[in-house]
Design an enzyme around this catalytic site. Structure first.
Site, PDB file in Angstrom:
ATOM      1  N   ASP A 242     112.605 -36.085  -9.223  1.00  0.00           N
ATOM      2  CA  ASP A 242     112.010 -36.231 -10.238  1.00  0.00           C
ATOM      3  C   ASP A 242     110.484 -36.036  -9.971  1.00  0.00           C
ATOM      4  O   ASP A 242     109.425 -36.978 -11.209  1.00  0.00           O
ATOM      5  CB  ASP A 242     112.241 -37.778 -10.754  1.00  0.00           C
ATOM      6  CG  ASP A 242     112.076 -38.679 -10.394  1.00  0.00           C
ATOM      7  OD1 ASP A 242     111.482 -38.461  -8.560  1.00  0.00           O
ATOM      8  OD2 ASP A 242     112.039 -40.060 -10.271  1.00  0.00           O
ATOM      9  N   GLU A 333     109.278 -47.348   3.119  1.00  0.00           N
ATOM     10  CA  GLU A 333     108.402 -46.110   3.586  1.00  0.00           C
ATOM     11  C   GLU A 333     107.998 -47.527   4.774  1.00  0.00           C
ATOM     12  O   GLU A 333     107.869 -46.539   5.643  1.00  0.00           O
ATOM     13  CB  GLU A 333     107.447 -46.146   1.958  1.00  0.00           C
ATOM     14  CG  GLU A 333     107.874 -45.289   1.627  1.00  0.00           C
ATOM     15  CD  GLU A 333     108.609 -46.104   0.216  1.00  0.00           C
ATOM     16  OE1 GLU A 333     108.900 -45.885  -0.827  1.00  0.00           O
ATOM     17  OE2 GLU A 333     108.991 -47.602   0.323  1.00  0.00           O
TER      18      GLU A 333
END
Length: 390
Positions: A242, A333
């Site tokens: 996306d 992350e």
């Protein structure tokens, strides 16, 4: 003399007759003008009332078309068509009312499930030689583009758009991992059309609780397994379906020697999330973000990087370099980067020292649908077990 007197009278009365004649003519002219004006006013009134009548008729027509019962009748065919799909999947006889429209919604071949498939290293090398020739110096480093995906209304829209971007660079190994119990044929067909070497696998995520978020974790780990199995040196990048990507991203990714970082637009609660580079040392001095940041914040992320803003050389990927479902949402992350480097000075700023944006978080908007505000109901969920093509 009578005759003379008569002539005199006639001469004397002549001016009077002319005045009367002139007055009569003026009167007639005024009457004619009034008639014309009246006729004009009549035409204007007719036009005015005709316009009002026409507007009322149009308004009534629109109201008539928007009656709830008419909308229900219009949608009944679509609702019955979805029921037919589930009936076919369950080996039941579909309703005769909409059997003729079934093929317009979900083709029968779309009900098939497909097994996982991976392009091996030898085929990848043949693919690269086909496009770039036998001259090894002309072949760019391969980019392992790992894309987790899951069934939703906009899934194919996002994947099709992403495939067009990847098609601009033929030295890409596209690893697509579906968050599902099986691989879907519609995704497989899309991958076949790209002509890129790919891996198509599946792994269902564990249930998401309020305090943790595991979506995409297992899928990215499977992608890393594929990278190690292929064994061709290159760069690993986690590319969500996306997002939007500039084709210049791929050439920048290939500059990664160990761990490269760069900016991502519409991330971290701001217009962008990126790093600031010290002009003297060329090393990263700090990060620009609004999400879990700030000095003195006990929850601050050590490496304030977006998932789409980091890349890894395959030499940095080991068996221990994997995401964990125990990591808290928002820290995937930084936790992953911490497995590879210890300080921000070890990171390599790309995209002109993180001053250019080649990645954007788009987040395709969920379409507005009749029914439960576009949410997939139990009927959709049942059909998706057979074919994720709603």
């Amino acid at each position: 003399r009578p005759s003379d007197n008569t002539n005199q009278e006639r001469c004397a009365s002549a001016p009077c007759n002319s005045k009367e004649s002139t007055s009569r003519e003026l009167t007639m002219t005024a009457i004619k003008s009034n008639k014309k004006a009246g006729r004009g006013r009549s035409v204007s009134l007719i036009t005015y009332y005709s316009t009002i009548v026409f507007f009322c008729v149009c308004l009534l027509s629109v109201v008539q078309l928007q009656k709830p019962e008419d909308i229900s009748q219009h949608l009944s065919g679509e609702i019955h068509a979805v029921h037919d799909v589930v009936a076919v999947a369950a080996n039941k006889e579909p309703t005769t009312r909409t059997h003729r429209t079934l093929d317009n919604y979900l083709p029968e071949e779309g009900l098939e499930m497909v097994a996982s498939r991976k392009t091996d290293a030898a085929t990848v090398r043949e693919h690269l030689e086909h496009y770039y020739g036998n001259n090894s110096s002309a072949v760019p480093g391969i980019v392992y583009f790992i894309t987790p995906t899951f069934q939703r209304h906009t899934q194919m829209v996002d994947l099709v758009r992403l495939s067009y971007t990847l098609d601009h660079d033929r030295a890409i190994y596209w690893i697509v991992v579906e968050d599902a119990e099986h691989c879907s044929k519609r995704v497989r067909d899309l991958l076949d059309r790209t002509g890129l070497p790919y891996a198509h696998l599946h792994k269902l995520s564990p249930p998401v609780t309020e305090n943790d978020r595991t979506k995409g974790v297992n899928q990215r780990n499977i992608g890393l397994d594929v990278v190690q199995q292929v064994g061709i040196p290159g760069v690993v990048y986690f590319g969500d379906d996306d997002n939007a990507y500039d084709v210049r991203l791929f050439s920048e990714l290939r500059k990664t020697k160990y761990v490269g970082v760069f900016g991502v637009a519409f991330a971290g609660g701001g217009m962008y999330e990126r790093c600031i580079v010290d002009s003297k040392t060329g090393k990263i001095a700090k990060f620009v973000t609004h999400f879990l940041a700030g000095e003195g914040n006990p929850e601050v992320r050590k490496f304030q990087i977006d998932m789409g803003g980091m890349a890894f050389h395959t030499s940095a990927i080991t068996n221990a370099t994997r995401f964990s479902t125990s990591w808290q949402a928002g820290y995937l992350e930084t936790k992953f980067v911490e497995l590879v480097v210890e300080s921000k000075e070890e990171l390599e700023p790309l995209m002109d020292n993180c001053t250019k944006i080649y990645v954007w978080h788009i987040k395709t908007k969920k379409p507005w649908l009749f029914g439960k505000t576009g949410k997939m109901d139990a009927l959709d969920s049942e059909a998706s077990k057979i074919v994720p093509s709603i």
